[in-house]
Scaffold this motif. Structure first.
Motif, PDB file in Angstrom:
ATOM      1  N   THR B  47       0.838  -1.205   0.000  1.00  0.00           N
ATOM      2  CA  THR B  47       0.000   0.000   0.000  1.00  0.00           C
ATOM      3  C   THR B  47       0.871   1.253   0.000  1.00  0.00           C
ATOM      4  OG1 THR B  47      -1.813  -1.124   1.115  1.00  0.00           O
ATOM      5  CG2 THR B  47      -1.754   1.268   1.296  1.00  0.00           C
ATOM      6  N   GLN B  89      -7.584   0.665  -0.145  1.00  0.00           N
ATOM      7  CA  GLN B  89      -7.654  -0.680   0.446  1.00  0.00           C
ATOM      8  C   GLN B  89      -8.891  -0.802   1.324  1.00  0.00           C
ATOM      9  OE1 GLN B  89      -4.061  -2.000   2.345  1.00  0.00           O
ATOM     10  NE2 GLN B  89      -4.944  -3.923   2.989  1.00  0.00           N
ATOM     11  N   ASP B 167      -6.282  -1.549  -4.768  1.00  0.00           N
ATOM     12  CA  ASP B 167      -5.621  -2.061  -3.563  1.00  0.00           C
ATOM     13  C   ASP B 167      -6.523  -3.091  -2.882  1.00  0.00           C
ATOM     14  OD1 ASP B 167      -4.043  -2.525  -1.384  1.00  0.00           O
ATOM     15  OD2 ASP B 167      -3.704  -0.402  -0.908  1.00  0.00           O
ATOM     16  N   GLU B 168      -6.208  -4.345  -3.076  1.00  0.00           N
ATOM     17  CA  GLU B 168      -6.973  -5.474  -2.526  1.00  0.00           C
ATOM     18  C   GLU B 168      -8.475  -5.348  -2.780  1.00  0.00           C
ATOM     19  OE1 GLU B 168      -5.859  -7.104   1.163  1.00  0.00           O
ATOM     20  OE2 GLU B 168      -3.794  -6.413   0.990  1.00  0.00           O
TER      21      GLU B 168
HETATM   22 MG   LIG Z   1      -2.031  -2.705   2.113  1.00  0.00          MG
END
Ligand SMILES: [Mg+2]
Ligand SMILES: Nc1ncnc2c1ncn2[C@@H]1O[C@H](COP(=O)(O)OP(=O)(O)OP(=O)(O)O)[C@@H](O)[C@H]1O
Lengths: 320, 243
Positions: B47, B89, B167-168
């Protein structure tokens, strides 16, 4: 916001303005004076709410802009003999510039620091008024001369000793302020302002300069508060240091919270209730400032959405 | 392959938090049109690394070039304007605005840069891409979690980015939602470069053209899914068991 919702808000604002206009034909003299004051304070509160309600910034120093407008217009009239329209325009411009400078500094801070920084600037303003007593006559203040009780507009002259004339000038300023905010908030810029309020990080990551959006609203807010101050000084012909004091920073906050922060008409509603209440109370007791404090605490604890905020939540979700 | 300048290049990128070297000298190059996955254990600096690319964080050292220009000193919002979109995220949307209004903010951003953006059409298009067009008037805060994630992707799409950083994105999604998501990213990749941080190895293997493995702030390995699968160092650091 959809077109239909915007149209409803526009009609509501126009209806409120129509009612306010017709009030002058039915109100007794004393209440015309009071309504004039209320409308000017409402303009002040509208400016304050533009910042608190639509970009989520709580300033504790808005007396600074009110006083800036008041003194910028009043002093040019008093010392340099400027005409009232020119003095008014100058004062609004001066307030906007002041807001630009202070915003550029204060907006580098957030939340509590922002409140403290704005509070400090306002204290500096209040002390400045006292420091230059040779010009402002300090705490005692200045009364504008009789020659400044007429406004020469070129095509017509307005007699400011006439209560209805003052009423209509204040009304005009309130109408202009409401319509400016209505158009601004209905536009794309308004959408960005509320986006910043609701989620700053997301808004930045959608490609918006968050700082610039806040500064723009800060300037609009300062200019509107300054316009209210300028009109207040010129219409009633008195400039006093009280207008720069902390009390005048708290009042628009109180009006806004009572009426509903982030609602277009909330500040006006808040002023009507609060000033009406203070007026009644001050006949009974000199401790009305205590009442203001108590109302503020009650609002924040149990009624945080204010009158119109609650109306919006329960019944009219389209309210701007 | 033709020798084209990559869309994004990071050189010697570092970011330290006090003594912690979250990103510690990463060289990274991403050709246009690719789907790149970044994998690595928790706390590897994934991240932080993409935050340096998007401009949410400033690097302690190093440079970032995007589309041939040095963007290292540009604030995040300017990088977004140049075509780097980022989904957080932890889901980050306007909870009180309607689903459509969420997307409209993104469309507005694009309309400020491009002429002739059809506002409502662009909004609808982004919503249709993620299948949320029926929920347009629902307050975003009332959406199920998986739909909120999709809304955030829709906002990214509405920007018409050159590079979309996710992000994820599949964290917390159901299996069915994940399958739909894989199809969605394939469609996005037809017009944009995709940089995907992902823990779910099935998603990574299904989507990625190449994989970059981060560990302790450094690039541990980089290669095709098959190469990464076969890399013993990666298995030791991350995959744990041989697959
Ligand atoms: Mg992360
Ligand atoms: N703002 C910050 N201040 C201090 N330390 C931070 C900050 N952001 C991240 N870190 C630390 O930097 C390291 C890398 O964090 P990062 O969030 O980039 O990891 P990640 O690979 O994304 O992990 P995850 O898979 O859990 O999301 C971690 O040790 C984290 O605690």
């Amino acid at each position: 916001m959809s077109r239909a919702a915007f149209a409803r808000n526009a009609w509501l604002v126009l209806a409120v303005l129509a009612v306010l206009f017709s009030l002058q034909f039915v109100l007794p003299d004393y209440q015309v004076l009071m309504a004039t004051r209320m409308m000017l304070l409402a303009v002040f509160a509208l400016g304050f709410n533009a910042l608190l309600g639509y970009v989520g910034l709580l300033s504790l120093g808005h007396a600074l802009f009110f006083a800036c407008g008041l003194y910028a217009s009043g002093l040019t009239v008093y010392h340099f003999g400027w005409g009232l329209p020119a003095a008014f325009v100058f004062a609004v411009g001066a307030s906007a510039v002041l807001a630009l400078l202070i915003g550029a500094v204060a907006l580098r801070t957030i939340r509590v620091s922002f409140m403290i920084v704005t509070l400090m600037f306002a204290q500096v303003g209040a002390l400045t008024v006292l420091y230059f007593a040779a010009w402002t006559n300090g705490q005692e203040g200045l009364s504008l001369p009789a020659s400044a009780r007429v406004a020469d507009l070129g095509v017509a002259t307005l007699d400011l000793t006439d209560a209805l004339t003052r009423y209509n000038i204040a009304y005009g300023l309130l109408a202009a302020s409401l319509l400016i905010l209505l158009v601004y908030l209905g536009s794309a810029r308004g959408r960005i302002a509320t986006a910043v309020r609701d989620n700053e990080g997301r808004t930045e990551m959608l490609g918006f300069n968050v700082f610039a959006a806040k500064l723009e609203m800060f300037v609009l807010s300062g200019a509107m508060s300054g316009a209210a101050g300028a009109a207040y000084g010129l219409l009633f012909g008195y400039l006093g240091a009280t207008f720069a004091s902390f009390q005048y920073s708290i009042e628009p906050l109180l009006f806004t919270l009572l009426g509903g922060a982030g609602t277009l008409l909330g500040p006006l509603v808040g002023v009507l209730f609060m000033v009406g209440l203070i007026d009644k109370l001050s006949e009974l007791t000199t401790a009305y400032l205590l009442v203001i404090g108590v109302v503020l605490i009650v609002l924040i604890l149990w009624f945080p959405k204010g009158i119109l905020g609650t109306v919006r939540e329960r019944w009219l979700p389209w309210l701007m | 392959m033709a020798d084209v300048t990559p869309l994004l290049v990071a050189t010697g990128l570092k970011r330290h938090f006090g003594g912690l070297r979250a990103v510690d000298g990463v060289d990274f190059s991403l050709p246009a049109g690719e789907i790149r996955a970044i994998i690595g254990p928790n706390g590897a600096g994934k991240t932080t690394f993409v935050s340096l690319l998007s401009g949410r964080l400033e690097p302690s050292e190093g440079r970032v070039t995007f589309a041939g220009e040095d963007v290292t000193r540009l604030p995040a919002y300017r990088r977004v304007q140049r075509g780097i979109a980022y989904t957080f995220q932890i889901t980050n949307i306007y909870l009180t605005k309607s689903v459509a209004d969420n997307v409209r903010v993104a469309v507005e951003s694009r309309a400020r840069r491009e002429r002739g953006v059809e506002f409502e059409a662009a909004t609808l298009e982004a919503l249709q891409a993620v299948g949320l067009e029926d929920r347009a008037e629902t307050p975003a805060g009332e959406l199920a979690y998986g739909h909120q994630r999709l809304l955030e992707v829709a906002m990214g799409l509405a920007l018409r980015p050159k590079l979309l950083i996710l992000d994820e994105p599949t964290q917390g999604l159901s299996d069915a939602e994940i399958r739909a998501f894989i199809a969605l990213v394939r469609r996005i990749a037809e017009t944009a470069t995709v940089l995907l941080i992902e823990h779910n190895m099935d998603v990574v293997m299904a989507l990625a053209d190449r994989i970059t493995v981060l560990a302790r702030g450094q690039v541990l390995a980089e290669g095709t899914p098959a190469e990464i699968r076969a890399n013993s160092e990666v298995q030791a650091a991350y995959l744990g068991t041989p697959c």
